[in-house]
Write a protein that holds these residues in place. Sequence first.
Motif, short mmCIF file in Angstrom:
data_model
loop_
_atom_site.label_atom_id
_atom_site.label_comp_id
_atom_site.label_asym_id
_atom_site.label_seq_id
_atom_site.Cartn_x
_atom_site.Cartn_y
_atom_site.Cartn_z
N ASP A 79 0.86 -1.18 0.00
CA ASP A 79 0.00 0.00 0.00
C ASP A 79 0.90 1.23 0.00
O ASP A 79 2.01 1.20 0.52
CB ASP A 79 -0.89 0.04 1.25
N THR A 80 0.42 2.33 -0.53
CA THR A 80 1.23 3.55 -0.56
C THR A 80 1.08 4.33 0.75
O THR A 80 0.17 4.08 1.54
CB THR A 80 0.82 4.47 -1.72
N LEU A 81 1.97 5.28 0.95
CA LEU A 81 1.86 6.14 2.12
C LEU A 81 0.59 7.00 2.04
O LEU A 81 0.03 7.36 3.07
CB LEU A 81 3.10 7.02 2.25
N ALA A 82 0.12 7.29 0.84
CA ALA A 82 -1.16 8.00 0.70
C ALA A 82 -2.30 7.13 1.23
O ALA A 82 -3.23 7.64 1.86
CB ALA A 82 -1.40 8.39 -0.76
N ASP A 83 -2.23 5.81 1.01
CA ASP A 83 -3.22 4.89 1.57
C ASP A 83 -3.13 4.88 3.10
O ASP A 83 -4.14 4.85 3.80
CB ASP A 83 -3.02 3.47 1.04
N LEU A 84 -1.91 4.90 3.61
CA LEU A 84 -1.70 4.94 5.06
C LEU A 84 -2.28 6.22 5.64
O LEU A 84 -2.87 6.22 6.72
CB LEU A 84 -0.22 4.80 5.40
N HIS A 85 -2.13 7.33 4.94
CA HIS A 85 -2.71 8.60 5.37
C HIS A 85 -4.22 8.46 5.54
O HIS A 85 -4.79 8.90 6.54
CB HIS A 85 -2.39 9.71 4.36
N GLU A 86 -4.88 7.83 4.57
CA GLU A 86 -6.33 7.63 4.67
C GLU A 86 -6.69 6.77 5.86
O GLU A 86 -7.67 7.02 6.56
CB GLU A 86 -6.86 7.01 3.37
N ALA A 87 -5.90 5.74 6.14
CA ALA A 87 -6.14 4.87 7.30
C ALA A 87 -5.97 5.66 8.60
O ALA A 87 -6.78 5.51 9.53
CB ALA A 87 -5.19 3.67 7.28
#
Length: 147
Positions: free
Chosen positions: A53-61
């Motif tokens: 997963d990307t860091l942008a996905d981690l941001h959403e989480a």
Amino acid sequence: MTAKIIQFPLDRVGKREASLPAETVARRLVEIEIGPAARPGAPTRRTSVFSDDTLADLHEAITGLFGWDEAHNYFFSQGCSRYEDPILFASQDRVTARCRKIYSAAETPVGAVMLLEGAPLFYAYNLTAGCELRIALLEDVAAESVG
């Protein structure tokens, strides 16, 4: 008086001139702990994400875990590298960004930065309020064991 909404040209985000060197990140489940950077011992939250997963996905989480909206810019940092919100990254001069070690969070897999033992990842959100979180690796869980 009415406000006019002007679309930001996000097509510039797709350019990979200042991205990390291409590397393959094996897909596995990574358990992480997230808590305030400035207050050791403060309550933390735990979650699991996939290493690809990307860091942008981690941001959403993270925004979901803390109940925040996604109305503010953010960036991740680790050592002297910075992984920015794609909108912030789009405003960077690509050559300058490469020299300053600034990368797009939308192009950086979690596994490329989180799997470094002893090197926590920091997350800044709502840059004017100065909210900073520390993200630490707890353990890897084999993807096969999940399902």
